[in-house]
Design an enzyme around this catalytic site. Structure first.
Site, short mmCIF file in Angstrom:
data_model
loop_
_atom_site.label_atom_id
_atom_site.label_comp_id
_atom_site.label_asym_id
_atom_site.label_seq_id
_atom_site.Cartn_x
_atom_site.Cartn_y
_atom_site.Cartn_z
CG ASN A 1 -11.84 -9.27 7.87
OD1 ASN A 1 -11.23 -10.20 8.38
ND2 ASN A 1 -11.52 -8.75 6.69
CG ASN B 1 -5.27 3.28 7.55
OD1 ASN B 1 -4.76 2.63 6.64
ND2 ASN B 1 -6.24 2.80 8.31
N GLY C 1 0.80 -1.22 0.00
CA GLY C 1 0.00 0.00 0.00
C GLY C 1 0.83 1.27 0.00
CD GLU D 1 -14.15 -5.25 2.93
OE1 GLU D 1 -13.89 -4.19 3.56
OE2 GLU D 1 -13.62 -6.34 3.20
N GLY E 1 -14.92 -4.13 7.45
CA GLY E 1 -15.76 -5.22 6.97
C GLY E 1 -16.42 -5.94 8.12
CG HIS F 1 35.35 18.15 36.46
ND1 HIS F 1 34.97 17.95 37.76
CD2 HIS F 1 36.63 18.56 36.50
CE1 HIS F 1 35.98 18.23 38.57
NE2 HIS F 1 37.00 18.60 37.82
#
Length: 454
Positions: free
Chosen positions: A166, A224, A11, A151, A136, A360
């Site tokens: 789903n 997403n 995707g 869906e 879905g 230091h």
């Protein structure tokens, strides 16, 4: 039963608004796809197939491994079409389908899912949601048997009232998959080949469709956009914090700890706020870590103390040693037992023996210090000549005065002392006092310059 795994990672992730492929965006410092692959490997499949599309070359480059087979989906025509691209490589009795943007899936959940798969039964992962909009729906008959997945865009008003959705994750008998994928149609609102349509086909073929649910719904939460990515990041960090606390770690604020790797901890460890642990970190009993520290690929032995705002990478701290505040230990830095590195001290490929101190404002690079050495403020090992690195070696009980430049290669013997302000360029024998500075001159009747009046 033999197992192969298909991970869908093709995707584009347009809502991420990024040039980076979505599955490469990180959770806890690791690409989301990396989390899924790591979980898949624990199932010990015969092969893992990763279906790639957008940014395919970059995904392949970043995630390349011998046990991964990358399969190109040139056109993104739906999840069913994506799985079909891997069909020529599949021969196992079970096929598990996962998603590269669902990074928190757990091994136990997948084992329960796979345990239900037989030649005549497939299994899908579902979850109940208060707001299932966009997902879905799982359609069951009056006896509770799964009949289909519809869906959201294709669902009737009645079906949209269903709360069980789903997740997309399912396990199927391998010999059936090719037939089902070959019968898929894109006659739907999206014009895509839905993998979910194989459920209705399986029912029509007389197979039983079993289901399982994760113990934690966040396991199956996809990403997403950046907001969802941030939500999963915080959820993951909360789980890691709880895991550490169960092992005997006190976190002064569990919400302000980031774990970005593998951490092994002992008992009675205390970690203050805004600490980041990266890579492989080993923390033994009674260690104390102050606020705002970054610790990467390091080992902290029993009773070690890291004070505020320190940065450790590839370092090892011995028992009872301490570093900071504002200390930086770079790769190859080792503190012996009860050694001390104070504020604004940087070590690189340097070893401090038992009880040695650099209090230091010092830089020690490519150096080996014996036991009970004292490094004065402002000391620098001059280890680089513009072309090569050289080492500085100190014996036991060496005292280095303040503001020293130790020009490598250099050896200083046991019990030797260097005077403040010295530039030491030659070997100092044991128990010698070395001066390496210009003789002081006093000018009598000195008059300070006066401003010029214009």
């Amino acid at each position: 039963m033999s197992l192969e795994i298909v991970i869908l990672a093709a995707g584009q992730g347009t809502r991420m608004r990024s040039a980076l492929p979505k599955v490469l965006h990180p959770i806890a410092g690791k690409p989301m796809l990396g989390h899924v692959i790591d979980c898949a490997r624990q199932l010990q499949p015969e092969r893992i197939h990763v279906v790639i599309g957008h940014g395919a070359d970059l995904v392949r480059e970043r995630m390349a491994a011998d046990d991964l087979n990358f399969v190109l989906q040139a056109e993104q025509l739906g999840t069913g079409h994506a799985v079909a691209q891997a069909l020529p490589f599949l021969s196992a009795e079970q096929v598990l389908i996962l998603y590269g943007d669902v990074p928190l899936i757990q091994l136990d959940t997948l084992q329960r899912l796979l345990a239900q798969v037989t030649p005549d039964q497939l299994s899908l992962l579902t979850v109940d949601m208060l707001d299932p909009t966009g997902y879905g729906r799982i359609v069951r008959d009056d006896q509770g048997a799964v009949q289909a997945i519809v869906e959201h865009k294709d669902a009737t008003p009645a079906q949209r009232q269903i709360g069980e959705i789903n997740t997309g994750i399912l396990a199927v008998p391998g010999k059936r998959l090719a037939d089902w994928l070959g019968r898929l149609s894109n006659d739907n609102a999206q014009g895509e080949y839905y993998l979910t349509d194989v459920i209705a086909m399986a029912v029509g073929d007389g197979l039983v469709v079993a289901s399982a649910q994760p113990l934690d719904a966040m396991e199956v939460q996809g990403v997403n956009d950046r907001m969802q990515q941030a939500q999963l990041e915080r959820h993951y960090q909360r789980l890691r914090a709880e895991e550490l606390m169960r092992q005997g770690v006190t976190l002064l604020d569990p919400q302000r700890l980031d774990v970005r790797g593998e951490v092994s901890v002992g008992r009675d460890v205390l970690i203050d706020v805004n600490v980041v642990l990266e890579g492989r970190v080993v923390i033994e009993d009674d260690v104390r870590i102050g606020p705002n520290c970054v610790i990467r690929d390091s080992v902290l032995r029993r009773g070690a103390v890291i004070k505020a705002n320190s940065h450790l990478e590839g370092a090892e701290l011995g028992e009872g040693s301490d570093a900071g505040p504002f200390a930086r230990l770079r790769p190859g830095s080792v503190l012996g037992a009860r050694a001390h590195v104070g504020n604004f001290v940087e070590l690189k490929n340097a070893r401090l023996g038992e009880g040695s101190k650099a209090g230091h404002l010092s830089y020690l690079g490519d150096a080996e210090l014996g036991a009970n050495c004292n490094i004065g403020a402002g000391t620098i090992t001059c280890n680089y000549d513009g072309a090569n690195k050289f080492r500085t070696e100190l014996g036991d009980d060496v005292f280095i005065g303040s503001n020293n430049s130790l020009v490598a290669p250099l050896k200083i013997g046991d019990g030797a002392t260097t005077a403040a302000g010295s530039t030491i360029t030659h070997e100092v024998p044991a128990k010698n006092l070395a001066f390496g500075r210009a003789r002081q001159k006093n000018l009598e009747n000195w008059k300070r310059p006066e401003k010029i009046r214009k």
